[in-house]
Enzyme design. Sequence first.
Site, short mmCIF file in Angstrom:
data_model
loop_
_atom_site.label_atom_id
_atom_site.label_comp_id
_atom_site.label_asym_id
_atom_site.label_seq_id
_atom_site.Cartn_x
_atom_site.Cartn_y
_atom_site.Cartn_z
N ASP A 1 -127.05 43.45 -51.40
CA ASP A 1 -127.79 44.42 -51.72
C ASP A 1 -127.28 45.56 -51.27
O ASP A 1 -126.51 46.54 -52.04
CB ASP A 1 -129.34 44.42 -51.59
CG ASP A 1 -130.03 45.67 -52.03
OD1 ASP A 1 -129.45 46.55 -52.96
OD2 ASP A 1 -131.31 45.72 -51.70
N GLU B 1 -131.10 37.77 -49.27
CA GLU B 1 -130.54 38.84 -49.67
C GLU B 1 -130.47 39.87 -48.37
O GLU B 1 -131.21 39.95 -47.74
CB GLU B 1 -131.55 39.60 -50.55
CG GLU B 1 -131.10 40.81 -51.23
CD GLU B 1 -132.17 41.48 -52.30
OE1 GLU B 1 -132.35 42.63 -52.31
OE2 GLU B 1 -132.88 40.97 -52.85
N LYS C 1 -140.06 39.71 -48.19
CA LYS C 1 -139.56 40.57 -47.40
C LYS C 1 -139.71 39.86 -45.77
O LYS C 1 -140.65 39.25 -45.39
CB LYS C 1 -140.44 41.81 -47.25
CG LYS C 1 -139.96 42.65 -48.36
CD LYS C 1 -138.60 43.10 -48.52
CE LYS C 1 -138.37 44.11 -49.82
NZ LYS C 1 -137.10 44.50 -49.68
N LYS D 1 -128.66 48.24 -58.36
CA LYS D 1 -129.92 49.15 -58.62
C LYS D 1 -129.35 50.14 -59.48
O LYS D 1 -128.17 50.66 -59.22
CB LYS D 1 -130.63 49.53 -57.44
CG LYS D 1 -131.36 48.34 -56.61
CD LYS D 1 -132.15 49.06 -55.44
CE LYS D 1 -133.06 48.14 -54.93
NZ LYS D 1 -132.38 46.84 -54.09
N ASP E 1 -135.58 38.77 -48.49
CA ASP E 1 -134.71 39.94 -48.32
C ASP E 1 -134.92 40.37 -46.88
O ASP E 1 -136.10 40.83 -46.56
CB ASP E 1 -135.44 40.83 -49.59
CG ASP E 1 -134.67 42.11 -49.53
OD1 ASP E 1 -133.52 42.29 -48.70
OD2 ASP E 1 -135.02 42.88 -50.10
#
Length: 335
Positions: free
Chosen positions: A200, A172, A115, A224, A146
């Site tokens: 995403d 991402e 992250k 997802k 991400d």
Amino acid sequence: MSGQRPVSGPATVEEVLEGLRVVTLPLGIRFRGVTEREVALVRGPVGWGEFAPFVEYAPQESARWLDAALEAAWQGWPEPVRGEVAVNATVPAVPAADVPAVLARYDGCTTAKVKVAERGQGERDDIDRVAAVRDVMGPHARIRVDANGGWSLTQAADMLAALAPFDLEYAEQPCADVRDLARLRIDLAHQGVDVPIAADESIRKAEDPLEVARLRAADVIVVKVAPLGGVASALDVVAECGLPAVVSSAIDSSVGLRAGVALAAALPDLDHACGLGTGALLSADVTHEPLVPVRGALPVRAVQVDEMLLDRHASPTPRQEWWRERVRAAWAARR
């Protein structure tokens, strides 16, 4: 669950609420500002489904999460084409010194998602964190970052140039806007920076998830189950986008992770490790055999929910009632 597809789901919201259980699961490490995860579980004729949209999500967005839960509990999923799914370790926006302890939670993972762009942190924090991951995992591991849409177009270009020496698998959602993702790919190519882009939020929060493919805004899509309305819907999105897919999750219980595994196991092609190892961040679950990485993978198997664990981690009564009303609102917003 595979292969069991009744013609219809529940006829009324009362059928859903009849089997509703709400639990609060503690995290072993702070993740995106939270130390616990509250989820609602619904029970149907096929099994359990998870309904856990984040608290700020409105009923219309939450309705897709409810559809995914009802699919799991009333319909089931396609037959798998693989028996296990490789997963990545997830490194929250922790100080670089904490990276070894985080990675130690993930057995055998050779890919890590790091992250970055955390509010209140700076560029040096991100660079040091990624450097620490590379140091711990070695030169052959895959590292992806991400940003959750946290960078501007200019920041993304600058930061990915700075992070490129760590040999990133992809970045991402570096920018929030899908058009900025498309521009970023061009800017990076002009700079000679070889960092593929993954979308995403531009998939799961978009009214039109196929816009990513039309604008050539990404090299990879991250899907997802819950935000896309279920495994069947997510498979359609992947097929129509025509891009390599990575299946990911929020901080889910093993019930929610099982749906992600079902999607990953049903994809015709799966070339990247999936972001389904987040069960390793939980300190408790609703099953005695949680879905956590073993030798870098999750098995495709059933999750046996334990009633004693549901009781042990039951949320307070006011929260139970809050979730019941939320299910009602999401049901009313379903298309």
